[in-house]
Write an enzyme that holds these catalytic residues in place. Sequence first.
Site, PDB file in Angstrom:
ATOM      1  N   ARG A  40       0.844  -1.206   0.000  1.00  0.00           N
ATOM      2  CA  ARG A  40       0.000   0.000   0.000  1.00  0.00           C
ATOM      3  C   ARG A  40       0.868   1.241   0.000  1.00  0.00           C
ATOM      4  O   ARG A  40       1.909   1.283   0.636  1.00  0.00           O
ATOM      5  CB  ARG A  40      -0.848   0.028   1.277  1.00  0.00           C
ATOM      6  CG  ARG A  40      -2.168  -0.636   1.140  1.00  0.00           C
ATOM      7  CD  ARG A  40      -3.151  -0.194   2.182  1.00  0.00           C
ATOM      8  NE  ARG A  40      -2.622  -0.126   3.540  1.00  0.00           N
ATOM      9  CZ  ARG A  40      -3.371  -0.173   4.626  1.00  0.00           C
ATOM     10  NH1 ARG A  40      -4.671  -0.321   4.520  1.00  0.00           N
ATOM     11  NH2 ARG A  40      -2.850  -0.086   5.809  1.00  0.00           N
ATOM     12  N   SER A 109     -12.392  -4.800  -2.973  1.00  0.00           N
ATOM     13  CA  SER A 109     -12.991  -4.634  -1.637  1.00  0.00           C
ATOM     14  C   SER A 109     -14.494  -4.437  -1.758  1.00  0.00           C
ATOM     15  O   SER A 109     -14.954  -3.661  -2.607  1.00  0.00           O
ATOM     16  CB  SER A 109     -12.395  -3.417  -0.931  1.00  0.00           C
ATOM     17  OG  SER A 109     -11.053  -3.655  -0.594  1.00  0.00           O
ATOM     18  N   LYS A 138      -8.245   2.418   9.248  1.00  0.00           N
ATOM     19  CA  LYS A 138      -9.305   2.748   8.284  1.00  0.00           C
ATOM     20  C   LYS A 138     -10.361   3.556   9.010  1.00  0.00           C
ATOM     21  O   LYS A 138     -11.139   3.034   9.796  1.00  0.00           O
ATOM     22  CB  LYS A 138      -9.898   1.444   7.739  1.00  0.00           C
ATOM     23  CG  LYS A 138     -10.623   1.591   6.434  1.00  0.00           C
ATOM     24  CD  LYS A 138      -9.914   0.793   5.345  1.00  0.00           C
ATOM     25  CE  LYS A 138     -10.725   0.794   4.054  1.00  0.00           C
ATOM     26  NZ  LYS A 138     -10.335   1.742   3.075  1.00  0.00           N
TER      27      LYS A 138
END
Length: 210
Positions: A40, A109, A138
């Site tokens: 990421r 996702s 998140k």
Amino acid sequence: MMTNNPYRLYLVTDEQQDITTLCELVSAAIKGGVTMVQVREKHGDVRAFIERAAAIKQVLKGSGVPLIINDRVDVALAVKADGVHLGQSDMPATLARALIGPKMILGLSVENDTQLREAQTLPVDYLGISAIFATPTKTNIINQWGIAGLTQAVNTSQLPLVAIGGINEANIQEIAATGVDGIALVSAICHASNPQQAAAKLVDLMGAKG
């Protein structure tokens, strides 16, 4: 792709860690039993993303552990990664598949039941069920699936599912018991003092499935 389940223990990297730390961490984590690694880089610096991805690719070389790139199809193609993982606001899966070809792994996702249903007909290899529990990494969570929601998703999805969000040593057995194909973790491995031991313990807690 590996013949056994590549999604089983899925490491998602922490973009706050520098390349050296990250490479050491990934090397230790795969020794401990991690079966897939997603890189990421949320800060929009494509050059830095390519550099990180290329460095991790070297670490994974010969391990049989697939390298997945988060969000960016261009970065995945640039470093010849094994796959790419898209969020709901990224490039549409059909377009991504057209660009990456039939062999690369494509993940997506899904954040609610509607997205889960709609994704069943998309040209993707697996779905990330996000988020199982609230998590500090998140902050914009639409929905928490929880154990009941995850169990229902496992029972209805034709595609392999990877659970992510707030999973750790304390709840991984409960998650594994739903029959989900894979479990993705960030903090439980990235922030462990010994990532190899942490990964090995998580594999142990998950039991013999996979």
